[in-house]
Design a protein around this motif. Structure first.
Motif, mmCIF file in Angstrom:
data_model
loop_
_atom_site.group_PDB
_atom_site.id
_atom_site.type_symbol
_atom_site.label_atom_id
_atom_site.label_comp_id
_atom_site.label_asym_id
_atom_site.label_seq_id
_atom_site.Cartn_x
_atom_site.Cartn_y
_atom_site.Cartn_z
ATOM 1 N N GLY A 1 -0.327 1.217 -11.664
ATOM 2 C CA GLY A 1 0.359 2.467 -12.013
ATOM 3 C C GLY A 1 1.814 2.534 -11.585
ATOM 4 N N ARG B 1 -4.610 -1.180 -3.466
ATOM 5 C CA ARG B 1 -5.617 -0.380 -2.767
ATOM 6 C C ARG B 1 -6.417 -1.335 -1.889
ATOM 7 N NH1 ARG B 1 -3.058 3.691 -3.694
ATOM 8 N NH2 ARG B 1 -3.146 4.738 -5.687
ATOM 9 N N ASP C 1 -3.045 -2.057 -8.040
ATOM 10 C CA ASP C 1 -2.996 -0.763 -8.733
ATOM 11 C C ASP C 1 -1.707 -0.778 -9.549
ATOM 12 O OD1 ASP C 1 -2.870 1.805 -9.670
ATOM 13 O OD2 ASP C 1 -3.236 2.747 -7.738
ATOM 14 N N ARG D 1 -6.897 -4.747 -3.938
ATOM 15 C CA ARG D 1 -6.877 -4.749 -5.407
ATOM 16 C C ARG D 1 -5.535 -4.214 -5.893
ATOM 17 N NH1 ARG D 1 -12.143 -5.370 -6.777
ATOM 18 N NH2 ARG D 1 -13.710 -4.445 -5.445
ATOM 19 N N GLU E 1 0.833 -1.210 0.000
ATOM 20 C CA GLU E 1 0.000 0.000 0.000
ATOM 21 C C GLU E 1 0.862 1.253 0.000
ATOM 22 O OE1 GLU E 1 -4.151 -0.402 2.247
ATOM 23 O OE2 GLU E 1 -2.450 -1.001 3.507
#
Length: 124
Positions: free
Chosen positions: A83, A68, A81, A79, A62
């Motif tokens: 990016g 997330r 992420d 979930r 996180e």
């Protein structure tokens, strides 16, 4: 000679991404999350670890922005992420010409070796 130009990336954030990716347990958790959302319990299950230990790994993920967490009552759903992985990929991409050049040299040397005639008497 290959000139390496580093893309503009927040280095503190990149450090946290590579720290998170530096642990095999966290990488496996990310791989699981690539298949869809998982609870903390589901992420902990493949490992011989407590929910508290799994939670520490999840907090590192996180912190790096790689996952997330959504809290639904007592259930924590995680979930992926992707990016921050793209940022790490861009940073690593700087080294692609370096390795491509070396692999091209190796390929040339191997082709030269394959093209040399085999001296007689060396065949089994």
């Amino acid at each position: 000679m290959v000139e390496l130009q580093t893309p503009r990336i927040d280095t503190a954030h990149l450090d946290s991404v590579f720290h998170a990716l530096g642990d095999a347990t966290r990488r496996r958790m990310l791989r699981e999350l690539a298949g869809g959302a998982r609870t903390v319990g589901e992420l902990a299950k493949p490992f011989a670890m407590s929910l508290a230990a799994a939670s520490k790994h999840i907090k590192a993920l996180e912190h790096a922005g790689l996952i997330r967490r959504e809290v639904r009552g007592r259930t924590h759903l995680c979930r992926l992420d992707p990016g921050p992985l793209a940022s790490a990929h861009r940073w690593l991409g700087v080294y692609e010409p370096f390795w491509t050049e070396r692999l091209d040299v190796l390929e040339g040397l191997l082709r030269e070796e394959d093209a040399r005639p085999t001296p007689k008497g060396d065949d089994p």
